[in-house]
Design an enzyme around this catalytic site. Structure first.
Site, short mmCIF file in Angstrom:
data_model
loop_
_atom_site.label_atom_id
_atom_site.label_comp_id
_atom_site.label_asym_id
_atom_site.label_seq_id
_atom_site.Cartn_x
_atom_site.Cartn_y
_atom_site.Cartn_z
N VAL A 113 0.89 -1.26 0.14
CA VAL A 113 -0.09 0.11 0.05
C VAL A 113 0.88 1.17 -0.08
O VAL A 113 1.99 1.46 0.84
CB VAL A 113 -0.99 0.25 1.29
CG1 VAL A 113 -1.87 1.38 1.22
CG2 VAL A 113 -2.04 -1.23 1.23
N HIS A 391 9.29 -3.84 20.81
CA HIS A 391 7.70 -3.66 21.34
C HIS A 391 7.43 -2.31 21.31
O HIS A 391 6.60 -1.71 22.03
CB HIS A 391 7.86 -4.03 22.91
CG HIS A 391 8.09 -5.61 23.06
ND1 HIS A 391 8.37 -5.82 24.43
CD2 HIS A 391 8.22 -6.45 22.17
CE1 HIS A 391 8.86 -7.03 24.41
NE2 HIS A 391 8.74 -7.66 23.09
C1 LIG Z 1 12.07 -9.58 15.80
C2 LIG Z 1 10.89 -9.52 16.45
C3 LIG Z 1 10.56 -10.25 17.89
C4 LIG Z 1 9.38 -10.20 18.55
N1 LIG Z 1 9.27 -10.79 19.58
C5 LIG Z 1 7.92 -10.77 20.36
C6 LIG Z 1 7.74 -11.71 21.47
O1 LIG Z 1 8.51 -12.64 21.58
N2 LIG Z 1 6.73 -11.43 22.19
C7 LIG Z 1 5.78 -10.36 21.83
O2 LIG Z 1 4.84 -10.25 22.52
N3 LIG Z 1 6.11 -9.47 20.62
C8 LIG Z 1 7.09 -9.87 20.00
N4 LIG Z 1 7.42 -8.78 19.12
C9 LIG Z 1 6.66 -7.68 18.94
C10 LIG Z 1 5.29 -8.15 18.03
O3 LIG Z 1 5.51 -8.92 17.12
C11 LIG Z 1 4.58 -6.89 17.44
O4 LIG Z 1 4.36 -6.01 18.73
C12 LIG Z 1 3.53 -7.24 16.78
O5 LIG Z 1 3.62 -8.07 15.77
C13 LIG Z 1 2.76 -5.94 16.33
O6 LIG Z 1 1.54 -6.11 15.62
P1 LIG Z 1 0.82 -5.22 14.67
O7 LIG Z 1 -0.29 -5.56 14.15
O8 LIG Z 1 0.78 -3.78 15.30
O9 LIG Z 1 2.06 -4.84 13.40
P2 LIG Z 1 2.72 -6.04 12.55
O10 LIG Z 1 2.80 -7.18 13.21
O11 LIG Z 1 4.15 -5.13 12.28
O12 LIG Z 1 1.83 -5.83 11.36
C14 LIG Z 1 1.79 -5.07 10.36
C15 LIG Z 1 1.68 -5.66 8.96
O13 LIG Z 1 1.50 -4.77 7.93
C16 LIG Z 1 2.21 -4.95 6.87
N5 LIG Z 1 2.52 -3.76 6.24
C17 LIG Z 1 3.29 -2.73 6.46
N6 LIG Z 1 3.36 -1.66 5.63
C18 LIG Z 1 2.46 -2.22 4.69
C19 LIG Z 1 2.29 -1.62 3.45
N7 LIG Z 1 2.76 -0.25 3.06
N8 LIG Z 1 1.58 -2.12 2.48
C20 LIG Z 1 0.85 -3.38 2.76
N9 LIG Z 1 1.20 -4.06 4.12
C21 LIG Z 1 2.18 -3.33 4.83
C22 LIG Z 1 3.45 -5.60 7.45
O14 LIG Z 1 4.09 -6.43 6.39
C23 LIG Z 1 2.94 -6.39 8.57
O15 LIG Z 1 2.54 -7.71 8.17
C24 LIG Z 1 8.64 -8.91 18.15
C25 LIG Z 1 8.87 -8.36 17.15
C26 LIG Z 1 9.72 -8.45 16.36
C27 LIG Z 1 10.21 -7.39 15.17
#
Ligand SMILES: Cc1cc2nc3c(=O)[nH]c(=O)nc-3n(C[C@H](O)[C@H](O)[C@H](O)COP(=O)(O)OP(=O)(O)OC[C@H]3O[C@@H](n4cnc5c(N)ncnc54)[C@H](O)[C@@H]3O)c2cc1C
Length: 460
Positions: A113, A391
Site C-alpha cells: 500500500v 515492542h
Molecule cells: C524480531 C521481533 C521479535 C518479537 N518478539 C516478540 C515476542 O516474543 N513476544 C511479543 O509479545 N512480541 C514480540 N514482538 C513484537 C510483536 O511482534 C509486535 O508488537 C506485533 O507484531 C505488532 O503487531 P501489529 O499488528 O501492530 O504490526 P505488525 O505485526 O508489524 O503488522 C503489520 C503488517 O502490515 C504490513 N505492512 C506494513 N506496511 C505495509 C504496506 N505499506 N502495505 C502492505 N502491508 C504493509 C507488514 O508487512 C505487517 O504484516 C517481536 C517483534 C519483532 C520485530
C-alpha cells in the site's frame, strides 16, 4: 492496560484477550485464560535451570505467579509463549489460515500500500492505492478503511496521505490534509543482554544440546528447539528507583538458560547487532562455558522517541529516533542499573549458588577504564549494548479529543478524517507492562467488535 482511555481499561479489554487465546499452559490461572481461541499459547521447553530461577525469585520474595492474571503484579514464572504444537502461532497462522476460504475475504500477498485515498470534499477515506507485482491498483472500501500496518508503517502511510505534523509534511512537499501528531510518542522496550553468569555445572540450554535435538523437533515438535531463543522464565519487579504507580512493575526479568555466547556468536549476536569488539571482550572468551543470563527490560521508559518520513517516496523506510536513555533525570539508566543489581541478587541466591553461579568477570570493550561492576561501569555497558525487543507502540496514539498527542479516538477513528481507523500497536498510547504480540491481537479483536457495532452488523 490503557486505563486512561474510555473503553480500554483492563476489565474492558480482558474479554478480547480471552477471545483470541487458545491456551494450554499447565500452571495458568484459568479465570484469566481461555482454551478455545485461535491464538495458540503454550509452555515451551524448560531446562532444569528455570527451576533455579523460580526458587531464587521466591527466596527474594517474588512468588511464583501466573503473570497474565491480575492477582499479583510482581513475581516469577516460566514463560508463556504464543506457540501451538511446538511451533510459533503467528497472527497469520492463528487468525487468517482458519478463515482463508471465506467467500467475503480476499487476501492479497505481495501487495504494498502506498497511499490512503481520501475524498477532499467529504473528508472521508474511500480506499487505498497499492502496488502488486509491478502494477498499481486502487482498492475501494465498502464501508471504511482500516489501517493495520504496525507502529512504523501505519504512521508512515498516514503521513504519506497528508495526515501528520503540518510542518514536517510541508518540508517534504506533501500537502497537509489533517494536522495531527502522527509519529510522535514512540515508546519502546529496551533490554540489556550484557550481564551474564558462569556456572560449574552443565545444566544450561547450551548449543550442543540444542543441535543434538533437531530430530526430536522434526519428529514430534518437542525438546529444546521449541524454546523461544532460550527464554524460559519471566519475572516482574519494582526497583527502588520506580516512580510508577504502586501496582506497576518497572523492570521485567527475562531469564535465559544460555547467553549470547551459547550459539558461538553465529545468530543471536547478529540479530541484536552486537559489535564484534564488544562480543569479543565479554562473550567470545567464554564460549564452551556453562552460563546463563537475565535480560532486564525497562518497562516504562521516560525517554520517548519519534518517527519521521525520510521522503515522500513510500518505498523509503521511515526514520526512527529512539532517543533511548536521554531522559533529563537519567531515570531510565538508573532503573536499569537497579535491575542489574537485582539480577545479581538472583545469582547470589542459594538456588543458583548450588551451581557455583558467578558474574562473568570480563569487562566490556569501551568500559574497561571504569571500575568493574561499579554503577559507572554498568551505565557505560548499558549505553554500549542495550537493544530493543521491538515492542514499539504509540505512534498513532489513542486518546480523548482534549489530548494534544492523540491521533485516534477510543473507537480507533483518526481525528478529522471520516471512515478511517487504525487498529494495531501504533494506537497503544504508552509502553505496557507486557510484550506487545498478544496486545496487538487484542486491539484487532476489539476493533472488529467496535466496527460491527458501529455499522450495526453481526458479520461482514
Ligand atoms: C524480531 C521481533 C521479535 C518479537 N518478539 C516478540 C515476542 O516474543 N513476544 C511479543 O509479545 N512480541 C514480540 N514482538 C513484537 C510483536 O511482534 C509486535 O508488537 C506485533 O507484531 C505488532 O503487531 P501489529 O499488528 O501492530 O504490526 P505488525 O505485526 O508489524 O503488522 C503489520 C503488517 O502490515 C504490513 N505492512 C506494513 N506496511 C505495509 C504496506 N505499506 N502495505 C502492505 N502491508 C504493509 C507488514 O508487512 C505487517 O504484516 C517481536 C517483534 C519483532 C520485530
Amino acid at each position: 492496560m490503557l486505563r486512561f482511555v474510555s473503553g480500554w481499561s483492563y476489565e474492558e479489554v480482558l474479554p478480547y484477550y480471552l477471545k483470541s487465546e487458545g491456551s494450554r499452559i499447565r500452571n495458568a490461572d484459568y479465570r484469566y485464560h481461555n482454551t478455545d481461541g485461535y491464538l495458540g499459547v503454550d509452555d515451551v521447553y524448560q531446562s532444569p535451570l528455570v527451576e533455579a530461577f523460580i526458587r531464587a525469585g521466591e527466596e527474594l520474595g517474588l512468588p511464583h505467579i501466573d503473570y497474565n492474571s491480575p492477582v499479583n503484579s510482581f513475581g516469577v514464572s516460566t514463560v508463556q509463549a504464543t506457540v501451538r504444537g511446538g511451533k510459533r502461532s503467528s497472527a497469520a497462522r492463528a487468525f487468517l489460515w482458519p478463515i482463508r476460504d471465506r467467500p467475503n475475504l480476499d487476501i492479497l500477498t505481495s501487495a504494498f500500500v502506498t497511499k490512503i485515498l481520501i475524498d477532499q470534499d467529504t473528508r472521508e477515506a474511500y480506499g487505498v492505492k497499492f502496488k502488486r507485482l509491478g502494477k498499481l491498483y486502487k482498492a475501494l472500501a465498502k464501508r471504511e478503511v482500516i489501517l493495520s500496518a504496525g507502529t512504523f508503517n501505519s504512521p508512515q502511510l498516514l503521513m504519506l496521505s497528508g495526515i501528520g505534523p503540518k510542518h514536517h509534511l510541508e518540508e517534504l512537499g506533501i500537502p497537509c490534509f489533517q494536522d495531527l501528531p502522527v509519529g510522535q510518542n514512540l515508546h519502546d522496550h529496551l533490554t540489556f543482554p550484557g550481564v551474564s553468569f558462569l556456572m560449574d555445572q552443565d545444566i544450561d540450554l547450551d548449543n550442543q544440546r540444542v543441535l543434538s535435538n533437531i530430530s526430536r523437533y522434526i519428529e514430534d515438535s518437542t525438546g529444546p528447539l521449541t524454546s523461544l531463543g532460550g527464554v524460559e522464565g519471566i519475572g516482574y519487579i519494582k526497583t527502588p528507583i520506580s516512580t510508577n504507580p504502586q501496582d506497576q512493575p518497572d523492570i521485567e526479568l527475562i531469564f535465559v538458560g544460555a547467553t549470547l555466547a551459547s550459539d558461538y556468536g553465529v545468530a543471536t549476536r547478529l540479530g541484536m547487532r552486537i559489535r564484534d569488539d564488544v562480543y569479543d571482550s565479554v562473550f567470545r572468551p567464554v564460549h564452551d562455558r556453562n552460563q546463563w543470563t537475565i535480560f532486564p527490560m525497562l518497562l516504562h521508559p521516560k525517554s520517548i522517541g519519534w518517527l519521521r518520513l525520510r521522503s515522500a517516496n513510500p518505498y523509503d523506510r521511515p526514520l526512527l529516533y529512539g532517543n533511548y536513555y536521554t531522559d533529563p533525570g537519567n531515570e531510565d539508566v538508573r532503573t536499569m542499573i537497579a535491575g542489574i543489581r537485582f539480577v545479581q541478587m538472583i545469582s547470589d541466591s542459594a538456588a543458583f549458588q548450588r551451581y557455583g553461579s558467578r558474574l562473568n568477570p570480563r569487562p566490556m570493550e569501551g568500559c574497561q577504564h571504569l571500575p568493574f561492576d561499579s554503577d559507572q561501569y554498568w551505565e557505560c555497558a548499558l549505553r554500549s549494548v542495550s537493544v530493543t525487543l521491538h515492542h514499539q507502540v504509540g505512534t498513532a496514539k489513542m486518546g480523548p479529543p482534549e489530548d494534544p498527542g492523540a491521533v485516534v479516538n477510543n473507537l480507533l477513528q483518526v481525528y478529522g478524517v471520516g471512515r478511517l481507523r487504525v487498529a494495531d500497536c501504533s494506537v497503544i498510547p504508552k509502553a505496557l507492562s507486557a510484550h506487545t504480540n498478544a496486545p496487538s491481537s487484542m486491539v484487532g479483536e476489539k476493533a472488529a467488535d467496535i466496527i460491527k457495532e458501529y455499522w450495526g452488523v453481526t458479520s461482514f
